[in-house]
Enzyme design. Structure first.
Site: not given
Length: 238
Positions: A146, A150
């Site tokens: 993640y 991002k």
């Protein structure tokens, strides 16, 4: 309002919690809304259904071709990429490869496709938004995939804000960096959390609308942190 004067927006991830809220909000403002997602959103004016594949090139080519068929020579006022998701796991986790792959597909693939679509179909002075995360401004050891995905979105946004990025003249690429969104899924998975620190979906939809209409729009390439405290959200551009 004449048909030629109708504002148009593409929402990538328009079947998700935030995407659905954006579809509803922009439709309430009499905008023409196209949804790009794995499944159609019946509230949208038009839908492009993403075909699942492990090839980025195949998926990007399919979506781009389908959007081209939908729009023809028409341009849109905004492209909102709100696709994404969350999966945890440290570098040691058995699911690290699987989750990192999923995060890359959900965040980086969609943001990259949205960026290219913006070079082809966004009006001059238009808006492209991407979905980053405040957590990815620093280390994310418990959610490696993640955090990487991002952070890549942040870099993409900053690059799009630079000269010769390919965006139309006067167009702005802006990434939102929330902490936690107030979605039904998050409420279900974290029933004891302080929801007063979660950012409401309606707030983000309204923010996108303001930016899309040129109101208080940050500079292109901005990463805008959204921090909610006691139900009040503040925006900080970095």
């Amino acid at each position: 309002m004449a048909a030629a004067d109708v504002h148009k927006v593409i929402i990538y991830g328009g079947r998700g919690a935030l995407g659905s809220k954006c579809v509803q909000y922009f439709r309430s403002k009499q905008w023409w809304v196209a949804c790009i997602d794995l499944n159609a959103n019946e509230e949208a004016n038009a839908n492009v259904t993403v075909q699942t594949t492990d090839s980025f090139n195949e998926q990007a080519s399919q979506v781009t071709a389908d959007v081209g068929e939908l729009l023809g020579e028409k341009k849109v006022d905004a492209i909102l990429c709100v696709a994404g998701g969350w999966a945890g796991g440290s570098a040691k986790a058995k699911v690290m490869y699987k989750n990192a792959d999923l995060m890359w597909k959900q965040s980086v693939w969609t943001s990259t496709i949205s960026s290219h679509l913006a070079t082809k179909y966004l009006k001059e002075g238009g808006l492209l938004t991407l979905a980053g995360a405040k957590a990815s401004l620093g280390p994310t050891p418990g959610m490696i995939g993640y955090g990487m995905a991002k952070a890549a979105v942040h870099q993409l946004c900053q690059s799009l804000g630079g000269p010769n990025s390919g965006l139309p003249a006067g167009a702005a690429a802006i990434a939102i960096l929330p902490v936690t969104l107030d979605t039904p899924m998050n409420r279900k998975s974290m029933p004891d959390a302080d929801v007063g620190s979660w950012t409401p979906l309606e707030y983000i939809a309204e923010l996108f609308y303001k930016w899309a209409t040129g109101e208080e729009r940050p500079a292109s390439g901005s990463l805008v942190q959204l921090v909610t405290t006691d139900g009040k959200t503040e925006e900080t551009a970095i």
